[in-house]
Write a protein that holds these residues in place. Structure first.
Motif, PDB file in Angstrom:
ATOM      1  N   ASP A  56       0.824  -1.206   0.000  1.00 53.67           N
ATOM      2  CA  ASP A  56       0.000   0.000   0.000  1.00 53.67           C
ATOM      3  C   ASP A  56       0.862   1.261   0.000  1.00 53.67           C
ATOM      4  O   ASP A  56       0.549   2.234  -0.684  1.00 53.67           O
ATOM      5  CB  ASP A  56      -0.942  -0.016   1.204  1.00 53.67           C
ATOM      6  N   LEU A  57       1.950   1.254   0.757  1.00 52.41           N
ATOM      7  CA  LEU A  57       2.825   2.426   0.785  1.00 52.41           C
ATOM      8  C   LEU A  57       3.435   2.700  -0.590  1.00 52.41           C
ATOM      9  O   LEU A  57       3.479   3.847  -1.049  1.00 52.41           O
ATOM     10  CB  LEU A  57       3.929   2.242   1.824  1.00 52.41           C
ATOM     11  N   LEU A  58       3.904   1.659  -1.255  1.00 51.02           N
ATOM     12  CA  LEU A  58       4.473   1.832  -2.587  1.00 51.02           C
ATOM     13  C   LEU A  58       3.410   2.313  -3.571  1.00 51.02           C
ATOM     14  O   LEU A  58       3.651   3.212  -4.384  1.00 51.02           O
ATOM     15  CB  LEU A  58       5.106   0.525  -3.067  1.00 51.02           C
ATOM     16  N   SER A  59       2.220   1.749  -3.475  1.00 54.39           N
ATOM     17  CA  SER A  59       1.134   2.157  -4.356  1.00 54.39           C
ATOM     18  C   SER A  59       0.748   3.615  -4.113  1.00 54.39           C
ATOM     19  O   SER A  59       0.456   4.349  -5.059  1.00 54.39           O
ATOM     20  CB  SER A  59      -0.081   1.259  -4.150  1.00 54.39           C
ATOM     21  N   THR A  60       0.759   4.035  -2.862  1.00 52.54           N
ATOM     22  CA  THR A  60       0.440   5.425  -2.552  1.00 52.54           C
ATOM     23  C   THR A  60       1.459   6.348  -3.214  1.00 52.54           C
ATOM     24  O   THR A  60       1.097   7.388  -3.780  1.00 52.54           O
ATOM     25  CB  THR A  60       0.413   5.644  -1.027  1.00 52.54           C
ATOM     26  N   GLY A  61       2.741   5.976  -3.163  1.00 56.50           N
ATOM     27  CA  GLY A  61       3.770   6.772  -3.826  1.00 56.50           C
ATOM     28  C   GLY A  61       3.547   6.852  -5.328  1.00 56.50           C
ATOM     29  O   GLY A  61       3.677   7.930  -5.932  1.00 56.50           O
ATOM     30  N   LEU A 111       0.626   9.149  -6.022  1.00 55.90           N
ATOM     31  CA  LEU A 111       1.037  10.551  -5.915  1.00 55.90           C
ATOM     32  C   LEU A 111       1.837  10.969  -7.150  1.00 55.90           C
ATOM     33  O   LEU A 111       1.685  12.088  -7.640  1.00 55.90           O
ATOM     34  CB  LEU A 111       1.848  10.776  -4.649  1.00 55.90           C
ATOM     35  N   LEU A 112       2.670  10.087  -7.640  1.00 57.21           N
ATOM     36  CA  LEU A 112       3.411  10.362  -8.871  1.00 57.21           C
ATOM     37  C   LEU A 112       2.441  10.594 -10.026  1.00 57.21           C
ATOM     38  O   LEU A 112       2.622  11.516 -10.823  1.00 57.21           O
ATOM     39  CB  LEU A 112       4.355   9.207  -9.190  1.00 57.21           C
ATOM     40  N   GLY A 113       1.407   9.767 -10.098  1.00 54.78           N
ATOM     41  CA  GLY A 113       0.391   9.951 -11.135  1.00 54.78           C
ATOM     42  C   GLY A 113      -0.326  11.280 -11.001  1.00 54.78           C
ATOM     43  O   GLY A 113      -0.589  11.969 -11.995  1.00 54.78           O
ATOM     44  N   ALA A 114      -0.633  11.665  -9.768  1.00 56.49           N
ATOM     45  CA  ALA A 114      -1.298  12.946  -9.543  1.00 56.49           C
ATOM     46  C   ALA A 114      -0.374  14.107  -9.922  1.00 56.49           C
ATOM     47  O   ALA A 114      -0.800  15.080 -10.559  1.00 56.49           O
ATOM     48  CB  ALA A 114      -1.725  13.067  -8.083  1.00 56.49           C
ATOM     49  N   LEU A 115       0.897  14.009  -9.555  1.00 58.13           N
ATOM     50  CA  LEU A 115       1.858  15.058  -9.916  1.00 58.13           C
ATOM     51  C   LEU A 115       2.060  15.131 -11.422  1.00 58.13           C
ATOM     52  O   LEU A 115       2.203  16.222 -11.984  1.00 58.13           O
ATOM     53  CB  LEU A 115       3.187  14.823  -9.209  1.00 58.13           C
ATOM     54  N   LEU A 116       2.074  13.985 -12.053  1.00 58.07           N
ATOM     55  CA  LEU A 116       2.206  13.951 -13.507  1.00 58.07           C
ATOM     56  C   LEU A 116       1.035  14.678 -14.159  1.00 58.07           C
ATOM     57  O   LEU A 116       1.224  15.531 -15.026  1.00 58.07           O
ATOM     58  CB  LEU A 116       2.270  12.502 -13.991  1.00 58.07           C
ATOM     59  N   GLY A 117      -0.157  14.364 -13.724  1.00 55.03           N
ATOM     60  CA  GLY A 117      -1.341  15.020 -14.283  1.00 55.03           C
ATOM     61  C   GLY A 117      -1.368  16.504 -13.974  1.00 55.03           C
ATOM     62  O   GLY A 117      -1.671  17.331 -14.842  1.00 55.03           O
ATOM     63  N   LEU A 118      -1.029  16.867 -12.750  1.00 55.78           N
ATOM     64  CA  LEU A 118      -1.002  18.271 -12.357  1.00 55.78           C
ATOM     65  C   LEU A 118       0.079  19.015 -13.128  1.00 55.78           C
ATOM     66  O   LEU A 118      -0.125  20.149 -13.577  1.00 55.78           O
ATOM     67  CB  LEU A 118      -0.760  18.393 -10.848  1.00 55.78           C
ATOM     68  N   VAL A 161      -6.543   5.776 -10.740  1.00 56.58           N
ATOM     69  CA  VAL A 161      -7.642   4.799 -10.621  1.00 56.58           C
ATOM     70  C   VAL A 161      -7.122   3.490 -10.032  1.00 56.58           C
ATOM     71  O   VAL A 161      -7.725   2.921  -9.113  1.00 56.58           O
ATOM     72  CB  VAL A 161      -8.339   4.583 -11.977  1.00 56.58           C
ATOM     73  N   LEU A 162      -5.990   3.009 -10.561  1.00 58.75           N
ATOM     74  CA  LEU A 162      -5.404   1.787 -10.009  1.00 58.75           C
ATOM     75  C   LEU A 162      -5.020   1.971  -8.544  1.00 58.75           C
ATOM     76  O   LEU A 162      -5.180   1.059  -7.733  1.00 58.75           O
ATOM     77  CB  LEU A 162      -4.182   1.362 -10.823  1.00 58.75           C
ATOM     78  N   GLY A 163      -4.525   3.156  -8.208  1.00 59.80           N
ATOM     79  CA  GLY A 163      -4.172   3.441  -6.820  1.00 59.80           C
ATOM     80  C   GLY A 163      -5.381   3.416  -5.900  1.00 59.80           C
ATOM     81  O   GLY A 163      -5.309   2.912  -4.780  1.00 59.80           O
TER      82      GLY A 163
END
Length: 151
Positions: A21-26, A29-36, A57-59
């Motif tokens: 879960d911790l790795l997936s959360t990271g 967040l990378l996906g969110a930063l990429l989109g932002l 979505v996968l996260g």
């Protein structure tokens, strides 16, 4: 019949879901930063935005399974630690889950091997979703234009 040690082993395996879960959360967040970042830079690369949404979505799906796995880990640990006979522990767990609406009343009385398989299947689902996130992230890294510039 399940032993206390088997229940402890399943609980221990299920607790490994927290690391996933911790790795997936990271990665989420990378996906969110990429989109932002795409939005802030005014770059409209459809593949990058699709990748960002897919990572998020996968996260979220992985987070759902992580919560289920963590819940099962706690239940298995509590049942394994209880001094009561295993049959009484099973009945008490079934009663509590039914009272909370987390299990149909007629679904109680399952053998612990079946419960263990079901809980470990949740952990596998969580791991598969994380693997999909990792593959998407690697795909983004390999398809990024800056990779050609750096190399």
């Amino acid at each position: 019949m399940a032993t206390d040690m088997e229940l402890h082993a399943v609980a221990s395996l299920l607790r490994r879901g927290h690391s996933l879960d911790l790795l997936s959360t990271g990665l989420s967040l990378l996906g969110a930063l990429l989109g932002l970042g795409q939005w802030l830079l005014g770059v409209s690369a459809p593949w990058a935005i699709a990748l960002s949404v897919a990572l998020l979505v996968l996260g979220l799906l992985q987070k759902y399974w992580a919560l289920r796995v963590a819940f099962d880990a706690e239940l298995f640990q509590r049942v394994a630690d209880s001094p009561l006979p295993l049959a009484e522990r099973s009945a008490a767990l079934d009663q509590a889950l039914s009272a909370l609406g987390l299990q149909p009343a007629n679904a109680g009385g399952r053998p612990w091997q079946q419960r263990s398989r079901g809980a470990l299947n949740l952990l596998r689902r969580q791991a598969w979703l994380l693997a999909a996130q990792v593959l998407l992230t690697l795909g983004f890294i390999l398809a990024s234009p800056w990779l050609a510039i750096a190399g």
